[in-house]
Design an enzyme around this catalytic site. Structure first.
Site: not given
Ligand code: NAP
Length: 278
Positions: A142, A155
């Site tokens: 991130s 985080y």
């Molecule tokens: N969105 C942003 O602004 C942003 C910015 C920078 C970095 N990121 C990073 O991008 C990555 C993906 O995030 P996203 O934005 O796509 O968020 P998201 O839509 O909330 O997706 C998160 C994913 O992780 C899975 N997950 C959560 N807890 C889990 C667990 N204990 N075991 C297995 N799977 C788990 C969730 O699926 P289930 O609930 O089905 O388990 C979901 O598929 C993360 O690492 C986040 O830190 C996001």
């Protein structure tokens, strides 16, 4: 047995958001898939859609990566399945609460998922990639990795780990045929924000990228051979100069003697010099 020359991509956190887009884009690029997340229903629906739209083989594994037994199952697949050529360490959660408002148990869970699971899965995949002289690890970090003041500090710390770990992996494994990419997304339109405690509509639209654009940009960075990709950063030279400064300094960080400003008496002497100059 993978049905494609590209091999199989194992994507964590594939049930939603960024991970689900990686699943779509990688299937379209010709990868078979293994999709991992907790929500079996969402995984099954996505797998069916991708099988029928791309013809690729798509397996799913419902696993909570914060559960040791579930995590061990994913590690076992990464060790045993020689068709896996790409690991996308994407599953992660964030937080926006400042330290004094954050629940330490939630912070601990976040470290286990963002750092612990990612580390164990990398340890499971990398030896096979090295043996086969082929493999790619994409770690979703991130922008808070280099801007820890922006959101919750745990985080930010977890994502700084992902960046540092990726740089070290690249340093150790590049010559062994293993590609490593750290992706540093800025704010991206997913459920992440609701989970982290700030609804997406509270963010200025001008700083929020769609998950599709973010993943397409990250894959373009991968195609270009980048080790670190920051999809929102307009000027690559900004990252290059940051990285050059870090590398230049890293040769100066260990010494048998303290820096002159820390030598006993140096602080008092410099204060006295300032006082006499006034
Ligand atoms: N969105 C942003 O602004 C942003 C910015 C920078 C970095 N990121 C990073 O991008 C990555 C993906 O995030 P996203 O934005 O796509 O968020 P998201 O839509 O909330 O997706 C998160 C994913 O992780 C899975 N997950 C959560 N807890 C889990 C667990 N204990 N075991 C297995 N799977 C788990 C969730 O699926 P289930 O609930 O089905 O388990 C979901 O598929 C993360 O690492 C986040 O830190 C996001």
């Amino acid at each position: 047995m993978s049905t494609t020359d590209k091999g199989t991509a194992l994507i964590t956190g594939a049930s939603a958001g960024i991970g689900a887009i990686y699943a779509d884009r990688l299937a379209k690029r010709g990868y078979d898939l293994i999709l991992v997340a907790r929500d079996k229903t969402r995984l099954t629906g996505l797998a069916q859609r991708l099988r029928s739209s791309t013809g690729r083989s798509v397996d799913t594994l419902a696993a909570d990566l914060n559960d040791k037994t579930d995590l061990a199952k994913v590690e076992a697949i990464l060790r045993a399945n020689a068709d896996i050529t790409l690991l996308v360490n994407n599953a992660g959660v964030g937080a926006t609460a400042p330290l004094l408002n954050a629940d330490v148990e939630k912070m601990d869970d976040m470290i286990h998922l963002n750092v612990g699971a990612l580390t164990r899965l990398t340890y499971a995949a990398a030896p096979g990639f090295v043996t086969r002289g082929r493999g790619t690890i994409i770690n979703i970090s991130s922008i808070v990795a280099i801007s820890p003041e922006t959101l919750n500090g745990v985080y930010g710390g977890s994502k700084a780990f992902v960046l540092a770990f990726s740089l070290s992996l690249h340093h150790e494994l590049a010559e062994k045929g293993v590609r490593v990419q750290a992706v540093l997304p800025g704010a991206t339109a997913t459920d992440f924000w609701d989970v982290a405690g700030v609804p997406l509509h509270h963010l200025p639209a001008a700083i929020v990228m769609s998950a599709g654009d973010m993943v397409d940009a990250a894959l373009t960075g991968l195609d270009q051979g980048e080790v670190v990709t920051i999809p929102s950063l307009a000027d690559k030279v900004d990252w290059d100069s940051y990285e050059t400064a870090r590398r230049t300094m890293s040769g100066k960080l260990s010494s048998a003697v303290p820096a002159p400003r820390y030598r006993v008496g140096a602080f008092a002497a410099s204060k006295a010099a300032v006082a006499s100059a006034k």
